[in-house]
Design an enzyme around this catalytic site. Structure first.
Site, mmCIF file in Angstrom:
data_model
loop_
_atom_site.group_PDB
_atom_site.id
_atom_site.type_symbol
_atom_site.label_atom_id
_atom_site.label_comp_id
_atom_site.label_asym_id
_atom_site.label_seq_id
_atom_site.Cartn_x
_atom_site.Cartn_y
_atom_site.Cartn_z
ATOM 1 N N LYS A 64 0.828 -1.207 0.000
ATOM 2 C CA LYS A 64 0.000 0.000 0.000
ATOM 3 C C LYS A 64 0.863 1.258 0.000
ATOM 4 O O LYS A 64 0.532 2.258 -0.663
ATOM 5 C CB LYS A 64 -0.939 0.016 1.214
ATOM 6 C CG LYS A 64 -1.932 -1.153 1.239
ATOM 7 C CD LYS A 64 -2.713 -1.257 -0.049
ATOM 8 C CE LYS A 64 -3.588 -2.480 -0.110
ATOM 9 N NZ LYS A 64 -4.238 -2.670 -1.423
ATOM 10 N N VAL A 68 -11.376 -2.197 7.107
ATOM 11 C CA VAL A 68 -12.725 -2.075 6.556
ATOM 12 C C VAL A 68 -13.653 -3.115 7.177
ATOM 13 O O VAL A 68 -13.376 -4.321 7.143
ATOM 14 C CB VAL A 68 -12.705 -2.237 5.022
ATOM 15 C CG1 VAL A 68 -14.118 -2.106 4.459
ATOM 16 C CG2 VAL A 68 -11.786 -1.187 4.393
#
Length: 298
Positions: free
Chosen positions: A162, A188
């Site tokens: 990321k 998430v």
């Protein structure tokens, strides 16, 4: 007025986050190009193909992020790209390289189109929180980046992917003078997340104890995350990075609740007591997100 909404592209729409962004866009009247990789989440891919049969504003494209031309086909006539790259398999050094190359291809493809107005690049808080002095009392905000060497040392491949893919996307977007924002999401959570997003969830949580103890473990509801993505596109004033989370987990009680919400991915300890004896400082700052959400809602 739905017909006046522009065409936008979600890549990869078969990721958990991509799918919820796709649904949010359709609900707001957008025409959506759903770009799906061949090794995407099968259950989500099936749902998207079923939706295509009844939703005239949805068109499905199959892409390979290493195949530049397939990306261009999916982007045709789109005014925005919502980029959601995630490995369908495990994260290792090889996958880090693939995700970085994919991010570069996607941004370069956007640069070669005449229609793209903005890229909304979905990244992660893990691209900002990991470094040697993680236990310091310094605030962590949108200027913070995870240290590549530290990630490699601890084999934090998800965080490294990321970090490097977002940095590569930013470098190229600035070079090509593209309008881009990145959404650095917390862990998430949402409906069916343990079934439809188990790998990314577990990769994010590598080092969760250290994040928790240092006030940088946070989660975000997928509906809220999708809404922030769309607001970031619709608000012309947006730019740069946006930390996106609903809550920082910094007490024992919150940590247990998080584990319960992710069961059976995360087994609860045989015995635990929610006495709230440990309360850690919250070090993540999200002033930019607050301005976006409050400003657009007015």
């Amino acid at each position: 007025m739905d017909h006046e909404k522009p065409c936008v592209c979600v890549l990869d729409a078969s990721t958990y986050v991509g799918f919820w962004i796709l649904k949010g866009l359709l609900n707001r009247g957008y025409i959506v190009h759903a770009a799906i990789q061949k090794d995407g989440e099968k259950e989500i891919e099936k749902q998207i193909k079923d939706m295509e049969k009844v939703e005239e504003r949805l068109v499905v494209f199959h892409v390979d992020i290493l195949d530049y031309q397939s990306i261009l086909v999916a982007l045709k006539d789109s005014s925005a790209l919502f980029c959601c790259l995630d490995s369908p398999d495990s994260y290792d050094e090889k996958m880090v390289d693939l995700e970085v190359r994919g991010a570069i291809n996607v941004v370069e493809a956007c640069a070669q189109t005449d229609s793209i107005e903005k890229i909304v690049f979905n990244s992660s808080l893990t691209a900002a929180v990991w470094r040697e002095d993680i236990c310091s009392d310094k605030d962590v905000d949108e200027r913070s980046w995870s240290d590549q060497g530290f990630c490699r040392k601890l084999k934090l491949w998800y965080a490294l992917a990321k970090t490097l893919s977002e940095q590569a996307a930013w470098a190229l977007a600035m070079d090509r003078m593209l309008c881009m924002v990145s959404i650095n999401a917390g862990l998430v959570l949402g409906p069916g997340v343990t079934q439809q997003n188990p790998r990314s969830t577990m990769f994010y949580l590598k080092g969760a104890a250290e994040m928790y103890e240092n006030g940088v473990l946070a989660f975000v509801d997928v509906n809220f995350l999708a809404d922030v993505n769309i607001r970031a596109f619709e608000d012309r004033s947006t730019g740069g990075r946006y930390f996106c989370f609903n809550q920082i987990v910094n007490t024992e009680e919150e940590a247990v609740k998080l584990a319960q919400s992710l069961s059976p991915l995360i087994p609860l300890p045989p015995r635990y007591e929610c006495q709230g004896s440990e309360v850690y400082a919250e070090r993540l700052k999200t002033k930019k997100l607050n301005k976006l959400v409050e400003g657009t809602a007015c």
